[in-house]
Design a protein around this motif. Structure first.
Motif, PDB file in Angstrom:
ATOM      1  N   SER A  54       0.818  -1.216   0.000  1.00 31.49           N
ATOM      2  CA  SER A  54       0.000   0.000   0.000  1.00 31.49           C
ATOM      3  C   SER A  54       0.851   1.264   0.000  1.00 31.49           C
ATOM      4  N   CYS A  55       2.172   1.107   0.055  1.00 39.88           N
ATOM      5  CA  CYS A  55       3.100   2.245   0.158  1.00 39.88           C
ATOM      6  C   CYS A  55       3.606   2.702  -1.205  1.00 39.88           C
ATOM      7  N   ASP A  56       4.057   3.954  -1.265  1.00 35.34           N
ATOM      8  CA  ASP A  56       4.885   4.352  -2.397  1.00 35.34           C
ATOM      9  C   ASP A  56       6.328   3.973  -2.052  1.00 35.34           C
ATOM     10  N   ASN A  57       7.244   4.121  -2.991  1.00 35.88           N
ATOM     11  CA  ASN A  57       8.603   3.636  -2.768  1.00 35.88           C
ATOM     12  C   ASN A  57       9.307   4.352  -1.620  1.00 35.88           C
ATOM     13  N   SER A  58       9.002   5.639  -1.423  1.00 40.18           N
ATOM     14  CA  SER A  58       9.601   6.377  -0.314  1.00 40.18           C
ATOM     15  C   SER A  58       9.136   5.800   1.019  1.00 40.18           C
ATOM     16  N   GLU A  59       7.848   5.497   1.131  1.00 38.74           N
ATOM     17  CA  GLU A  59       7.303   4.938   2.375  1.00 38.74           C
ATOM     18  C   GLU A  59       7.842   3.544   2.643  1.00 38.74           C
TER      19      GLU A  59
END
Length: 228
Positions: free
Chosen positions: A150-155
Motif C-alpha cells: 500500500s506504500c509508495d517507494n519512499s514509504e
C-alpha cells in the motif's frame, strides 16, 4: 517471469531452512558433476523455490541473493501457516522484477523482506521491541506499519514506517491483532489476541514512549484497521 525450482531436502533440511539458504555439493558421491549444484548457479533474485522434505512441500522460498559458491540465499515461509502472506509476497516480488533500476529494485526487495536499508533506518528509531523489551536485533523482525504493497517507494524505505518486534509480537501486529496508541501503549481489542498475550505473559508494552509525528502518521492508519 520468475523461474520455479524444486528442491528435495535430505539430512541438511533443517540447517538450510533455519539458515535461509539452499546448498549443494559440487560432486556426487561417485565423483560425477552434481546437476543440482549447476542449477544453483542459474537461480536469479525473485525465483521461486519449492522446498520438499519429509514427504511434503513444507516451505516456499524466494531467492534474495543470486549464486554465491556454493549456496543461494532464500527467504522461506511455511506454506501451512502463511497462505495469504505467501500469495502477497509472490505478487510483490513479481512487481519488483519490473523496477528498471537494479539499485532501487535491490533496496525495495530487501525492504519487502524486512532487511537492508529499511531495517537499518528502523533500527535507528526503534532499537528494541517495544512489547518484550528485547534489544538483541538478530532476534527481531523489521515490520512495516503501513503494508508494503500500500506504500509508495519512499514509504517502503522509511524508517518511520517500521518497528523492530519480537517474531511472535510481529505476527499479531502485522495482521492488525494489536497496535499502539500515540503514547506507546499497547492496544488490543480482540479476545483471541488477548488470550495469546496472556499465554505469553504480556500485559502491555515493556518500553513505553511516544512515537514521533511521522511514525504516528503511519500508526493512525494501522489503528483504524485493528481487529475488534
Amino acid at each position: 517471469m520468475p523461474s520455479y525450482w524444486w528442491v528435495n531436502h535430505k539430512q541438511t533440511y533443517r540447517k538450510e531452512t533455519d539458515g535461509g539458504y539452499i546448498w549443494s555439493p559440487k560432486a556426487n558421491a561417485n565423483g560425477a558433476r552434481n546437476v543440482t549444484y549447476d542449477n544453483l548457479s542459474r537461480c536469479q533474485r525473485g525465483d521461486v523455490v519449492f522446498s520438499y522434505a519429509n514427504g511434503r512441500i513444507s516451505q516456499l522460498g524466494l531467492v534474495i541473493e543470486e549464486h554465491a559458491d556454493p549456496a543461494v540465499r532464500v527467504h522461506l515461509v511455511v506454506l501451512a501457516e502463511e497462505g495469504e502472506y505467501t500469495a502477497a509476497l509472490l505478487d510483490d516480488m513479481q512487481w519488483l522484477r519490473e523496477v528498471p533500476s537494479s539499485t532501487e529494485r535491490d533496496a525495495l526487495t530487501k525492504a519487502r523482506l524486512g532487511q537492508g536499508l529499511f531495517r537499518h533506518r528502523v533500527s535507528e528509531l526503534e532499537p528494541a521491541c517495544r512489547v518484550t523489551g528485547l534489544a538483541r536485533q538478530e532476534f527481531l523482525v523489521a515490520s512495516h506499519i503501513k503494508p508494503w504493497r500500500s506504500c509508495d517507494n519512499s514509504e517502503r524505505l522509511s524508517g518511520a514506517n517500521g518497528l523492530l518486534l519480537s517474531p511472535h509480537v510481529d505476527k499479531l501486529f502485522d495482521r492488525h491483532w494489536i497496535s499502539f496508541d500515540g503514547g506507546g501503549q499497547l492496544i488490543c481489542e480482540h479476545e483471541a489476541a488477548r488470550e495469546a498475550l496472556r499465554c505469553w505473559g504480556i500485559e502491555g508494552a515493556n518500553l513505553i514512549r511516544p512515537f514521533s509525528r511521522e511514525q504516528e502518521k503511519f500508526l493512525s492508519a494501522h489503528r483504524e484497521a485493528l481487529r475488534c
